[in-house]
Design an enzyme around this catalytic site. Structure first.
Site, mmCIF file in Angstrom:
data_model
loop_
_atom_site.group_PDB
_atom_site.id
_atom_site.type_symbol
_atom_site.label_atom_id
_atom_site.label_comp_id
_atom_site.label_asym_id
_atom_site.label_seq_id
_atom_site.Cartn_x
_atom_site.Cartn_y
_atom_site.Cartn_z
ATOM 1 N N ARG A 231 41.101 46.656 28.477
ATOM 2 C CA ARG A 231 40.735 47.528 27.241
ATOM 3 C C ARG A 231 40.850 47.600 25.905
ATOM 4 O O ARG A 231 42.100 47.387 25.539
ATOM 5 C CB ARG A 231 40.899 48.613 28.079
ATOM 6 C CG ARG A 231 39.421 49.620 29.318
ATOM 7 C CD ARG A 231 38.422 49.647 28.999
ATOM 8 N NE ARG A 231 37.351 49.445 30.316
ATOM 9 C CZ ARG A 231 36.459 48.806 31.167
ATOM 10 N NH1 ARG A 231 37.017 47.701 30.448
ATOM 11 N NH2 ARG A 231 36.126 49.468 31.565
ATOM 12 N N GLU B 197 34.112 49.833 20.012
ATOM 13 C CA GLU B 197 33.131 48.406 20.676
ATOM 14 C C GLU B 197 31.950 48.551 19.646
ATOM 15 O O GLU B 197 30.788 49.578 20.668
ATOM 16 C CB GLU B 197 33.158 48.033 21.830
ATOM 17 C CG GLU B 197 34.928 47.314 22.299
ATOM 18 C CD GLU B 197 34.611 47.334 23.701
ATOM 19 O OE1 GLU B 197 35.503 46.773 23.593
ATOM 20 O OE2 GLU B 197 34.146 48.140 24.371
ATOM 21 N N HIS C 263 33.502 41.405 24.421
ATOM 22 C CA HIS C 263 33.618 41.874 25.363
ATOM 23 C C HIS C 263 32.673 41.150 26.512
ATOM 24 O O HIS C 263 31.676 41.770 27.325
ATOM 25 C CB HIS C 263 33.327 43.349 25.669
ATOM 26 C CG HIS C 263 33.794 44.585 26.418
ATOM 27 N ND1 HIS C 263 34.123 45.654 26.553
ATOM 28 C CD2 HIS C 263 33.757 43.894 28.133
ATOM 29 C CE1 HIS C 263 34.144 46.325 27.278
ATOM 30 N NE2 HIS C 263 33.887 45.403 28.332
#
Length: 321
Positions: free
Chosen positions: A234, A263, A285
């Site tokens: 994270r 993000e 990601h």
């Protein structure tokens, strides 16, 4: 008849097959949904499918028909679970689907950075091989994984799998004791020792109030061996401004980053600036997102919904995850 609404279908890739549940239902899919749109789109729904859409108490209070929130991910911090518990809304998540994809991405980052794959590729395309006048050139250091000490922060299934792969490479995996905690047993190496003696540090822990900003300047200054830092967990675990300072000061030798906060990161953010450095790799990601892992996730998502409707719920989240 259940009304099912998927608020952010685009968070699963286009090659994922999302089968229809085996009970009477209607299904509405939206590619993207903002938090402000959620209540209107979920009106009358008994089952909501979300990935990253925020469902606050204010939103949930407008949805008296909602019985299940099926989260298409492991983390459920986007849902106000206290409200759900108080009002009988079940929350289910996805588990175990990333056991191959996240560790493999972790090692892809390690290997690319330890062996300077991207700088060598860039130099080769720029004509350095021809200018070298011999069969190879040595513009960048190359370091093996074998023999390196790997500090693993997070001892769950992903951290355990990373340790298994590390041993195959001949690495020395060390599970970090929780920061500020001692006496956790033989599995763990003291937190300070992991920071001070690791050649690579990789993060595989959840983002909680206790782990937010887990790695900052205090921790970077403890890293005596100038390790690589890998984060596929994270974004909020690492203070991004401090990561920049650590790279500037040579406290770490590089970073492989798959997660940021927020993000996507703004185009002028610290992390985007760092991504232009030869010793930093930023991926969007996608450590979790192999085609195989996404299909496993989608199948488990529908399993969770079918099991709930059949009266045998699976993967229910109780309290905070």
């Amino acid at each position: 008849m259940h009304k099912i609404v998927f608020l952010d279908r685009a968070t699963l890739g286009p090659r994922v097959v999302l089968r229809r549940p085996g009970f009477d239902h209607t299904l509405e899919e939206y590619q993207h949904t903002t938090a402000a749109q959620a209540a209107e789109r979920l009106a009358g729904a008994s089952i909501a499918i979300i990935n990253k859409v925020s469902l606050t108490a204010d939103t949930l209070a407008q949805l008296p028909d909602l019985k299940l929130i099926a989260v298409a991910a492991t983390g459920t911090d986007c849902v106000d679970k206290a409200y759900c518990q108080a009002h009988g809304i079940a929350v289910a998540n996805i588990r175990g689907y990333a056991l191959r994809t996240v560790p493999e991405h972790t090692f892809a980052l390690m290997l690319a950075l330890r062996r300077n794959i991207i700088p060598f590729r860039d130099d080769t395309l720029a004509g350095e091989w021809q200018r070298a006048g011999q069969f190879c050139f040595f513009n960048h250091p190359i370091n093996d994984l074998g023999g390196a000490r790997l500090g693993i922060i997070g001892e769950g299934v992903l951290g355990q799998r990373v340790a298994e792969i590390a041993r195959v490479f001949g690495m020395i995996p060390l599970f970090a004791a929780h920061k500020g905690v001692s006496g956790l047993g033989p599995l763990y190496t003291p937190w300070d020792e992991v920071l001070e003696t690791s050649d690579i540090i990789t993060l595989h822990c959840p983002l909680t109030p206790q782990t937010r900003n887990l790695i900052g300047m205090t921790e970077f200054r403890q890293m005596k061996r100038r390790p690589l830092l890998i984060n596929t967990a994270r974004g909020g675990l690492v203070v991004e401004e401090d990561l920049e300072h650590a790279l500037d000061e040579g406290l770490i030798s590089g970073a492989g980053i798959d997660v940021t906060s927020p993000e996507p990161p703004p185009a002028d953010s610290v992390i985007m600036r760092l991504a232009r450095r030869p010793n930093v790799i930023l991926t969007p990601h996608v450590a979790w997102a192999s085609d195989e892992a996404q299909q496993t996730l989608a199948d488990q998502l529908i399993d969770n919904i079918e099991n709930f409707v059949a009266g045998a719920p699976s993967n229910l989240v109780l309290g905070s995850y």
